[in-house]
Design a protein around this motif. Sequence first.
Motif, PDB file in Angstrom:
ATOM      1  N   GLU A  82       0.835  -1.208   0.000  1.00 49.76           N
ATOM      2  CA  GLU A  82       0.000   0.000   0.000  1.00 49.76           C
ATOM      3  C   GLU A  82       0.866   1.254   0.000  1.00 49.76           C
ATOM      4  OE1 GLU A  82      -2.866   2.651  -0.342  1.00 49.76           O
ATOM      5  OE2 GLU A  82      -3.098   0.495  -0.626  1.00 49.76           O
ATOM      6  N   LEU A  83       1.969   1.238   0.728  1.00 48.97           N
ATOM      7  CA  LEU A  83       2.899   2.373   0.739  1.00 48.97           C
ATOM      8  C   LEU A  83       3.459   2.614  -0.658  1.00 48.97           C
ATOM      9  CD1 LEU A  83       4.562   4.519   2.253  1.00 48.97           C
ATOM     10  CD2 LEU A  83       6.256   2.730   2.678  1.00 48.97           C
ATOM     11  N   LEU A  84       3.832   1.553  -1.349  1.00 49.59           N
ATOM     12  CA  LEU A  84       4.365   1.693  -2.711  1.00 49.59           C
ATOM     13  C   LEU A  84       3.298   2.220  -3.668  1.00 49.59           C
ATOM     14  CD1 LEU A  84       6.500  -1.562  -2.899  1.00 49.59           C
ATOM     15  CD2 LEU A  84       7.339   0.784  -2.657  1.00 49.59           C
ATOM     16  N   ARG A  85       2.050   1.765  -3.504  1.00 50.98           N
ATOM     17  CA  ARG A  85       0.957   2.288  -4.342  1.00 50.98           C
ATOM     18  C   ARG A  85       0.738   3.773  -4.055  1.00 50.98           C
ATOM     19  NH1 ARG A  85      -1.025  -2.946  -3.447  1.00 50.98           N
ATOM     20  NH2 ARG A  85      -2.190  -2.326  -1.601  1.00 50.98           N
ATOM     21  N   ALA A  86       0.803   4.158  -2.795  1.00 55.81           N
ATOM     22  CA  ALA A  86       0.645   5.574  -2.431  1.00 55.81           C
ATOM     23  C   ALA A  86       1.764   6.402  -3.043  1.00 55.81           C
ATOM     24  CB  ALA A  86       0.617   5.737  -0.909  1.00 55.81           C
ATOM     25  N   ALA A  87       2.981   5.883  -3.026  1.00 57.09           N
ATOM     26  CA  ALA A  87       4.118   6.599  -3.626  1.00 57.09           C
ATOM     27  C   ALA A  87       3.895   6.793  -5.123  1.00 57.09           C
ATOM     28  CB  ALA A  87       5.414   5.843  -3.370  1.00 57.09           C
ATOM     29  N   ARG A  88       3.372   5.756  -5.799  1.00 53.58           N
ATOM     30  CA  ARG A  88       3.083   5.888  -7.245  1.00 53.58           C
ATOM     31  C   ARG A  88       2.035   6.957  -7.491  1.00 53.58           C
ATOM     32  NH1 ARG A  88       3.786   0.281  -7.300  1.00 53.58           N
ATOM     33  NH2 ARG A  88       1.577  -0.099  -7.079  1.00 53.58           N
ATOM     34  N   ARG A  89       0.982   6.992  -6.650  1.00 55.24           N
ATOM     35  CA  ARG A  89      -0.065   8.010  -6.820  1.00 55.24           C
ATOM     36  C   ARG A  89       0.510   9.407  -6.625  1.00 55.24           C
ATOM     37  NH1 ARG A  89      -3.068   4.200  -3.794  1.00 55.24           N
ATOM     38  NH2 ARG A  89      -2.780   5.437  -1.911  1.00 55.24           N
ATOM     39  N   ILE A  90       1.327   9.579  -5.608  1.00 56.99           N
ATOM     40  CA  ILE A  90       1.929  10.888  -5.337  1.00 56.99           C
ATOM     41  C   ILE A  90       2.824  11.302  -6.494  1.00 56.99           C
ATOM     42  CG2 ILE A  90       3.573  12.110  -3.849  1.00 56.99           C
ATOM     43  CD1 ILE A  90       2.394  10.382  -1.520  1.00 56.99           C
ATOM     44  N   LEU A  91       3.676  10.399  -6.965  1.00 54.34           N
ATOM     45  CA  LEU A  91       4.562  10.715  -8.091  1.00 54.34           C
ATOM     46  C   LEU A  91       3.769  11.039  -9.346  1.00 54.34           C
ATOM     47  CD1 LEU A  91       7.405   8.109  -7.584  1.00 54.34           C
ATOM     48  CD2 LEU A  91       7.572  10.589  -7.364  1.00 54.34           C
ATOM     49  N   THR A  92       2.698  10.312  -9.580  1.00 51.07           N
ATOM     50  CA  THR A  92       1.853  10.585 -10.744  1.00 51.07           C
ATOM     51  C   THR A  92       1.292  11.999 -10.680  1.00 51.07           C
ATOM     52  OG1 THR A  92       1.285   8.254 -10.974  1.00 51.07           O
ATOM     53  CG2 THR A  92      -0.200   9.838 -12.012  1.00 51.07           C
ATOM     54  N   GLU A  93       0.810  12.396  -9.510  1.00 49.45           N
ATOM     55  CA  GLU A  93       0.270  13.749  -9.353  1.00 49.45           C
ATOM     56  C   GLU A  93       1.356  14.802  -9.536  1.00 49.45           C
ATOM     57  OE1 GLU A  93      -1.724  13.939  -5.575  1.00 49.45           O
ATOM     58  OE2 GLU A  93      -3.082  12.293  -6.102  1.00 49.45           O
ATOM     59  N   LEU A  94       2.539  14.563  -8.961  1.00 49.95           N
ATOM     60  CA  LEU A  94       3.631  15.522  -9.096  1.00 49.95           C
ATOM     61  C   LEU A  94       4.062  15.670 -10.554  1.00 49.95           C
ATOM     62  CD1 LEU A  94       5.884  14.582  -6.039  1.00 49.95           C
ATOM     63  CD2 LEU A  94       4.485  16.629  -6.311  1.00 49.95           C
ATOM     64  N   LEU A  95       4.193  14.539 -11.229  1.00 49.61           N
ATOM     65  CA  LEU A  95       4.620  14.586 -12.632  1.00 49.61           C
ATOM     66  C   LEU A  95       3.552  15.193 -13.525  1.00 49.61           C
ATOM     67  CD1 LEU A  95       6.486  11.185 -12.873  1.00 49.61           C
ATOM     68  CD2 LEU A  95       7.481  13.478 -12.787  1.00 49.61           C
ATOM     69  N   ALA A  96       2.290  14.970 -13.211  1.00 48.76           N
ATOM     70  CA  ALA A  96       1.215  15.592 -13.993  1.00 48.76           C
ATOM     71  C   ALA A  96       1.284  17.098 -13.839  1.00 48.76           C
ATOM     72  CB  ALA A  96      -0.141  15.064 -13.534  1.00 48.76           C
ATOM     73  N   GLY A  97       1.549  17.571 -12.630  1.00 45.66           N
ATOM     74  CA  GLY A  97       1.685  19.011 -12.405  1.00 45.66           C
ATOM     75  C   GLY A  97       2.862  19.587 -13.166  1.00 45.66           C
ATOM     76  N   GLN A  98       3.964  18.857 -13.219  1.00 42.65           N
ATOM     77  CA  GLN A  98       5.132  19.319 -13.960  1.00 42.65           C
ATOM     78  C   GLN A  98       4.848  19.326 -15.452  1.00 42.65           C
ATOM     79  OE1 GLN A  98       8.394  16.836 -12.741  1.00 42.65           O
ATOM     80  NE2 GLN A  98       8.500  17.765 -10.711  1.00 42.65           N
ATOM     81  N   SER A  99       4.094  18.353 -15.918  1.00 43.16           N
ATOM     82  CA  SER A  99       3.740  18.281 -17.328  1.00 43.16           C
ATOM     83  C   SER A  99       2.888  19.489 -17.722  1.00 43.16           C
ATOM     84  CB  SER A  99       2.996  16.981 -17.605  1.00 43.16           C
ATOM     85  OG  SER A  99       2.537  16.947 -18.925  1.00 43.16           O
ATOM     86  N   GLU A 100       1.939  19.834 -16.862  1.00 42.41           N
ATOM     87  CA  GLU A 100       1.092  21.000 -17.136  1.00 42.41           C
ATOM     88  C   GLU A 100       1.921  22.275 -17.163  1.00 42.41           C
ATOM     89  OE1 GLU A 100      -1.908  20.836 -14.120  1.00 42.41           O
ATOM     90  OE2 GLU A 100      -2.761  18.964 -14.918  1.00 42.41           O
ATOM     91  N   LEU A 101       2.870  22.412 -16.241  1.00 41.88           N
ATOM     92  CA  LEU A 101       3.736  23.586 -16.206  1.00 41.88           C
ATOM     93  C   LEU A 101       4.604  23.636 -17.459  1.00 41.88           C
ATOM     94  CD1 LEU A 101       4.895  26.064 -14.777  1.00 41.88           C
ATOM     95  CD2 LEU A 101       6.445  24.521 -13.554  1.00 41.88           C
TER      96      LEU A 101
END
Length: 113
Positions: A82-101
């Motif tokens: 579950e911790l690893l899945r949470a890390a993937r979700r967080i990274l996905t959100e961070l990278l999506a924000g960087q992609s938008e920027l």
Amino acid sequence: MRVPLYQAKAEFFRMLGHPVRIRVLELLQNGPLPVRDLLAAIDIEPPSLSQHLAVLRRSGIVIATRQGSTVIYALAGGDVAELLRAARRILTELLAGQSELLEELREVEATTP
């Protein structure tokens, strides 16, 4: 002397702070694996993998069982997965924000003379 919770958490994340250990945990999410399969999936020398597995075992995150001459590793509990899945979700959100920027910067660059 009692260790503050924030310090214990920092030590926990420090223990996880190596790519080989994260890769081992990712591989073990799908179920127990013998050391030979971990070696085949990770480009690492056997003594180095052994050291990383020892760190994970001492922390209680993985368990090892022996079947004859084969040592099989498994996650000690579902919370690690579950911790690893949470890390993937967080990274996905961070990278999506960087992609938008990045897209915004490209648009500005395209319209600037």
